[in-house]
Structure formats: structure tokens, C-alpha cells
Scaffold this motif. Structure first.
Motif, mmCIF file in Angstrom:
data_model
loop_
_atom_site.group_PDB
_atom_site.id
_atom_site.type_symbol
_atom_site.label_atom_id
_atom_site.label_comp_id
_atom_site.label_asym_id
_atom_site.label_seq_id
_atom_site.Cartn_x
_atom_site.Cartn_y
_atom_site.Cartn_z
ATOM 1 N N MET A 1 -6.782 39.297 32.888
ATOM 2 C CA MET A 1 -7.256 37.915 32.995
ATOM 3 C C MET A 1 -6.518 37.216 34.141
ATOM 4 S SD MET A 1 -7.212 34.890 30.118
ATOM 5 C CE MET A 1 -8.195 35.849 28.968
ATOM 6 N N ASN A 2 -7.274 36.596 35.054
ATOM 7 C CA ASN A 2 -6.631 35.934 36.186
ATOM 8 C C ASN A 2 -6.179 34.525 35.814
ATOM 9 O OD1 ASN A 2 -8.866 34.023 36.641
ATOM 10 N ND2 ASN A 2 -10.003 35.813 37.380
ATOM 11 N N ILE A 3 -5.414 33.915 36.708
ATOM 12 C CA ILE A 3 -4.825 32.604 36.420
ATOM 13 C C ILE A 3 -5.899 31.535 36.199
ATOM 14 C CG2 ILE A 3 -4.576 32.112 38.880
ATOM 15 C CD1 ILE A 3 -2.358 30.834 35.980
ATOM 16 N N GLY A 4 -7.021 31.635 36.909
ATOM 17 C CA GLY A 4 -8.099 30.662 36.756
ATOM 18 C C GLY A 4 -8.702 30.710 35.357
ATOM 19 N N GLN A 5 -8.922 31.917 34.851
ATOM 20 C CA GLN A 5 -9.470 32.077 33.498
ATOM 21 C C GLN A 5 -8.492 31.546 32.448
ATOM 22 O OE1 GLN A 5 -10.076 36.310 33.905
ATOM 23 N NE2 GLN A 5 -12.310 36.076 33.911
ATOM 24 N N LYS A 6 -7.196 31.801 32.665
ATOM 25 C CA LYS A 6 -6.168 31.316 31.732
ATOM 26 C C LYS A 6 -6.181 29.789 31.669
ATOM 27 C CE LYS A 6 -2.927 35.165 32.307
ATOM 28 N NZ LYS A 6 -1.606 35.568 32.864
ATOM 29 N N ILE A 7 -6.297 29.155 32.829
ATOM 30 C CA ILE A 7 -6.293 27.692 32.889
ATOM 31 C C ILE A 7 -7.509 27.127 32.148
ATOM 32 C CG2 ILE A 7 -6.501 25.705 34.446
ATOM 33 C CD1 ILE A 7 -3.708 27.016 34.424
ATOM 34 N N LEU A 8 -8.676 27.769 32.341
ATOM 35 C CA LEU A 8 -9.890 27.286 31.664
ATOM 36 C C LEU A 8 -9.782 27.443 30.146
ATOM 37 C CD1 LEU A 8 -12.744 28.540 34.043
ATOM 38 C CD2 LEU A 8 -11.646 26.291 33.959
ATOM 39 N N LEU A 9 -9.136 28.527 29.686
ATOM 40 C CA LEU A 9 -8.934 28.703 28.235
ATOM 41 C C LEU A 9 -7.952 27.675 27.681
ATOM 42 C CD1 LEU A 9 -8.846 32.596 27.872
ATOM 43 C CD2 LEU A 9 -10.650 31.015 27.136
ATOM 44 N N LEU A 10 -6.967 27.332 28.482
ATOM 45 C CA LEU A 10 -6.039 26.266 28.078
ATOM 46 C C LEU A 10 -6.766 24.926 27.989
ATOM 47 C CD1 LEU A 10 -2.948 27.249 30.270
ATOM 48 C CD2 LEU A 10 -3.058 27.304 27.763
ATOM 49 N N LEU A 11 -7.681 24.716 28.935
ATOM 50 C CA LEU A 11 -8.476 23.486 28.933
ATOM 51 C C LEU A 11 -9.361 23.425 27.684
ATOM 52 C CD1 LEU A 11 -9.350 20.886 30.427
ATOM 53 C CD2 LEU A 11 -11.058 22.274 31.630
ATOM 54 N N LYS A 12 -9.857 24.585 27.270
ATOM 55 C CA LYS A 12 -10.738 24.671 26.091
ATOM 56 C C LYS A 12 -10.061 24.095 24.844
ATOM 57 C CE LYS A 12 -13.296 28.051 23.306
ATOM 58 N NZ LYS A 12 -13.601 29.487 23.093
ATOM 59 N N GLU A 13 -8.743 24.301 24.763
ATOM 60 C CA GLU A 13 -8.001 23.823 23.596
ATOM 61 C C GLU A 13 -7.853 22.308 23.581
ATOM 62 O OE1 GLU A 13 -4.286 25.838 23.705
ATOM 63 O OE2 GLU A 13 -5.177 27.858 23.623
ATOM 64 N N GLU A 14 -8.098 21.671 24.726
ATOM 65 C CA GLU A 14 -7.835 20.233 24.832
ATOM 66 C C GLU A 14 -9.093 19.382 24.914
ATOM 67 O OE1 GLU A 14 -4.954 19.238 27.788
ATOM 68 O OE2 GLU A 14 -3.764 21.057 27.453
ATOM 69 N N ILE A 15 -10.270 20.014 24.955
ATOM 70 C CA ILE A 15 -11.505 19.235 25.087
ATOM 71 C C ILE A 15 -12.470 19.613 23.965
ATOM 72 C CG2 ILE A 15 -11.230 19.101 27.605
ATOM 73 C CD1 ILE A 15 -13.443 21.206 27.849
ATOM 74 N N TYR A 29 -13.850 31.529 38.672
ATOM 75 C CA TYR A 29 -12.674 31.408 39.550
ATOM 76 C C TYR A 29 -12.710 32.501 40.615
ATOM 77 C CZ TYR A 29 -7.735 31.159 40.937
ATOM 78 O OH TYR A 29 -6.559 31.044 41.641
ATOM 79 N N ASP A 30 -12.507 32.111 41.873
ATOM 80 C CA ASP A 30 -12.510 33.072 42.995
ATOM 81 C C ASP A 30 -11.079 33.521 43.274
ATOM 82 O OD1 ASP A 30 -12.675 34.430 45.442
ATOM 83 O OD2 ASP A 30 -14.361 33.238 46.116
ATOM 84 N N THR A 31 -10.755 34.721 42.817
ATOM 85 C CA THR A 31 -9.380 35.229 42.980
ATOM 86 C C THR A 31 -9.065 35.569 44.436
ATOM 87 O OG1 THR A 31 -10.181 37.446 42.458
ATOM 88 C CG2 THR A 31 -9.262 36.152 40.648
ATOM 89 N N ASP A 68 1.609 27.069 35.738
ATOM 90 C CA ASP A 68 1.784 28.024 36.843
ATOM 91 C C ASP A 68 2.773 27.509 37.883
ATOM 92 O OD1 ASP A 68 0.993 30.554 38.020
ATOM 93 O OD2 ASP A 68 -0.026 29.381 39.574
ATOM 94 N N SER A 69 3.298 26.304 37.629
ATOM 95 C CA SER A 69 4.266 25.678 38.555
ATOM 96 C C SER A 69 3.739 25.598 39.981
ATOM 97 C CB SER A 69 5.595 26.454 38.542
ATOM 98 O OG SER A 69 6.117 26.493 37.248
ATOM 99 N N SER A 70 2.430 25.411 40.122
ATOM 100 C CA SER A 70 1.848 25.345 41.477
ATOM 101 C C SER A 70 1.098 24.029 41.667
ATOM 102 C CB SER A 70 0.893 26.523 41.713
ATOM 103 O OG SER A 70 -0.098 26.559 40.709
#
Length: 435
Positions: A1-15, A29-31, A68-70
Motif C-alpha cells: 500500500m502506497n502513502i497516498g492510499q494510507k492517507i485516504l484510509l486515514l481520511l475515511k476514519e474522519e469523515i 494516487y500517482d506514485t 508522513d512528516s511531509s
């Protein structure tokens, strides 16, 4: 799982789940194109894109920072924008291909002593691109066949299905400026750094252009680093291009530098015969020899002359004979000689005979100096409007009778020595072509 997918799953928990399923889950997400500074997502349509941009792009950015500290810029593009971009790139590549002249082939190039080395080098590169000589740097005067040779290799590569970009430095610069203004430098870099073969004419015009030299350096490094072939042409050796960065000069010389000299008489005759065949112009041997001896080495000029002779013949309903040829070329010859000076002629003679111009004008009486001085005097009289007293003063001779005596000696040699006659004709050709 790439970082973009991880971020979207984290977003899923908040919306709300319905918003995730209706909008967020469709983001891709374009890796490959995402970087440490940019997170790139694609949306399936403008409705999804606008909704996410307005409501959640800031939230997505925040999640990248926390998990991701970015500190990234979140970009969301339409899926069909990818396709249209690819189509546009293909059109650009096709346009670059079309700039290659299909008649510029190895078969149509006349090989002689003056260009044999350059021909062999380009031919070798066309068979093993990116391996043998990279970059290949060809230099020589105007109209000697540099572009023909380079494009001959380009046509070989193109026929093999490779992405070939042919351009001049001027076009490269204009393209660079356009993309800078439009803030589309990514497209510029992708265009020039993703090709298989880069062919650039007139590299001397990089001189003193710091910004474009910087961009060209990085383009050069990117292509060279992955074994892509680079072929460059210029009017002089890299060392002699003033205002060229040392690192570029060094890299140009790192491959192979090949020069093309003005064609000797035999090669020029062969070129004219070949051009006559291609353009279906019928000329006798004496006319071909005349053109070869009196016209500049510029092959493009030879082509123009053949077209002019053919057009005159057709429009005036006369056959092309030697007298007709001389009358047609009279104005052109006078134009070539109009800017000649005594210094130019003397310098050319000195260069050809490997002595100093000052020695020709000295009082030296060695055999080679007398020989060179006589030739210079003859050519100065033949190619300029200077009087014999003026020539006597220029060459430091007693008076015009000394000039007259020299001219008599040379004319006798021309009449009695065919090799010397050819030498004079070739020197005349070189001098008029340098004016």
C-alpha cells in the motif's frame, strides 16, 4: 500500500462513510509523479474533483504532515487530463519527427576525403546508438553536410521506432522560453529527457546564454546517464566556441569530435553529378567541372545553382551549354567576390600553404615564399579591383612592373601545368566561399 492510499484510509476514519464512498474512494494516487513536495491524485470527473478540492484537500494535506512528516502540495487532476496530456506529447513527438528531411539518408550523401571520417562516425553511431560515441560532435563550415549526416542517422532511428527529436539551438531556446512563461517546465523536461535520440544543430548559438546552457547541461546529463544518443553540430570545434561553459565543452569533447572540411574537386564533381540525377537536370562533363571549380563548397549553393540553370533553361527555351552556364552564374560569382579584401586573400593563401601572412608580404626569397607570394598576387589581381600599383604597395614590391612580371609567370604555369591550374581553381573556390 502506497502513502497516498494510507492517507485516504486515514481520511475515511474522519469523515462520513457516504462521503468517502461517493467521492474519496474514487481518487487514485500517482506514485510515479508524486514527489516529496507534491502529492498527485486523479479524480474520475469534475464533480468529484471540485467537491474534494473545496472540502478535503486541506485535510489531506494535514494528514500528510501528521503521518508522513511531509509538507506537500496536494494536486488533484482529472483522469482525462492524463490522456489529453499523453496525446499532446505524442503530437509533439510526431511534429519533431516530421522535421527530419526524408531525403537526408546515408545513400544520398557523397563521401570523399573531406568528410569520410565524419561519415564513418555517424554511420557507426546509427548502428550502435548510445554505445560507441556519445555525444558525437560534428563541426564544419556552412553547407558541408553536417545536418544531412545527422538527420541520416535520425531517419535510421526513426524507422526503428525510436523517439527522435531534431531541433536547432534557436528552436530549443524558443521552446524553453515558451514553457517558462507558461509555467510548464515539467513538460519541457519530459519532452527532451524522455527521447531516445537528441539531434541539435548549431550548438555554437548556446554561446553566452547562461540560462539555456544550464538547462541544456541537465538535459544532456539526463540523456547521457541512461545511454540515450546525442548528436550535435556546430560551425567550429567545442574549444573554439567562445562563451561556452567549461563543463559543456568538456562533455562535448568526451565523446567524439569529427570535422567536415570543404570538399575537394573530385567530391564536388560527384556531388553535382548526384544532384543532377536526383533533380533530373542534364549537364555535360565540362559544365559540371566548371561549376565545381568556380562555385563555393557550400552544397546548398550547388543545389540552388542547378535549380537556377534548370529554371532558366525551361523558361527561356534554351539548352544548357557552357556559355549559357557562365552567363547565368556571372552575377553570383561577382556577388561572392564583392567583399573580398587583400588581407582575406593573403590569409587564405598563407593558411593553405602553411606559412604566415606576414612572410608572404616580406622580402623573403626562399622558394616556398616566392611560390606563395606569386599565387597571392595572382589571386588578389583576379578577385579584386585593386590596380597593379596598389598591389605593388601592399606586397612591398618596387613598382607595378614587378606585379606584371609575377602575373606573367603565373599565367604561363596555369597554361602549361594542369595540376597547378586545378590548385589555383581550388584556392579561388575556398577564398570566395570564405568571403
Amino acid at each position: 500500500m502506497n502513502i497516498g492510499q494510507k492517507i485516504l484510509l486515514l481520511l475515511k476514519e474522519e469523515i462520513p462513510e457516504i462521503e468517502y464512498n461517493r467521492y474519496i474512494k474514487h481518487l487514485v494516487y500517482d506514485t510515479k509523479k508524486s514527489t516529496s513536495d507534491t502529492a498527485l491524485f486523479y479524480a474520475p470527473n469534475s464533480l468529484v474533483l471540485n467537491w474534494i478540492k473545496n472540502k478535503y484537500s486541506a485535510k489531506i494535506k494535514h494528514l500528510f504532515e501528521v503521518h508522513d512528516s511531509s509538507n506537500v502540495t496536494v494536486k488533484i487532476l482529472l483522469k482525462n487530463q492524463i490522456e489529453s496530456k499523453k496525446t499532446e506529447q505524442k503530437k509533439e513527438q510526431k511534429h519533431q519527427h516530421s522535421l527530419l528531411n526524408p531525403s537526408h539518408t546515408f545513400e544520398n550523401f557523397m563521401v570523399g576525403g573531406s568528410n569520410q571520417f565524419a561519415y564513418a562516425a555517424v554511420k557507426s553511431v546509427s548502428e550502435k546508438p548510445g554505445i560507441l560515441y556519445n555525444p558525437l560532435f560534428i563541426h564544419g563550415g556552412v553547407g558541408l553536410g553536417k545536418t544531412h549526416l545527422m538527420q541520416a542517422a535520425g531517419n535510421v532511428f526513426q524507422n526503428q521506432g525510436k523517439i527522435v527529436i531534431y531541433t536547432t539551438v534557436e528552436q530549443f531556446l524558443n521552446d524553453f522560453i515558451r514553457h517558462v512563461r507558461n509555467k510548464t517546465m515539467e513538460r519541457f523536461q519530459e519532452k527532451y529527457r524522455k527521447c531516445d535520440v537528441l539531434l541539435i544543430d548549431d550548438i555554437q548559438f548556446l554561446s553566452n546564454k547562461e540560462g539555456i546552457q544550464e538547462e541544456f547541461f541537465h538535459t544532456f546529463e539526463a540523456l547521457k546517464g541512461v545511454g540515450k544518443q546525442i548528436i550535435l553540430t556546430a560551425d567550429k570545434h567545442p574549444k573554439k566556441i567562445a562563451g561556452l561553459e567549461k563543463r559543456l565543452q568538456s562533455r562535448f569533447e568526451h565523446g567524439l569530435v569529427a570535422d567536415i572540411q570543404p570538399p575537394e574537386l573530385e567530391t564536388k564533381i560527384a556531388i553535382i553529378e548526384n544532384k543532377c540525377k536526383i533533380n533530373k537536370v542534364v549537364l555535360t562533363k565540362d559544365i559540371i567541372s566548371y561549376i565545381a571549380t568556380v562555385i563555393e563548397s557550400n552544397v546548398r549553393e550547388i543545389e540552388g545553382i542547378l535549380s537556377k540553370l534548370h529554371a532558366y533553361s525551361q523558361l527561356m527555351h534554351v539548352d544548357i551549354d557552357l556559355q549559357f552556364t557562365k552567363s547565368v552564374l556571372k552575377d553570383q560569382l561577382q556577388e561572392n567576390r564583392a567583399n573580398l579584401t587583400l588581407d582575406i586573400i593573403t590569409q587564405n593563401v598563407a593558411k593553405d600553404l602553411n606559412i604566415k601572412p606576414s612572410e608572404i608580404r616580406s622580402k623573403g626569397r626562399s622558394k616556398n615564399l616566392v611560390y606563395a607570394r606569386r599565387i597571392a598576387i595572382y589571386l588578389c589581381r583576379d578577385l579584386t579591383q585593386n590596380t597593379m600599383p596598389q598591389l605593388a604597395q601592399y606586397f612591398g614590391m618596387k613598382d607595378h612592373t614587378a606585379i606584371s612580371h609575377t602575373l606573367k609567370k603565373i599565367n604561363e604555369l596555369i597554361q602549361n601545368d594542369e595540376d597547378f591550374k586545378v590548385k589555383i581553381q581550388e584556392l579561388t573556390n575556398k577564398i570566395t566561399s570564405s568571403s
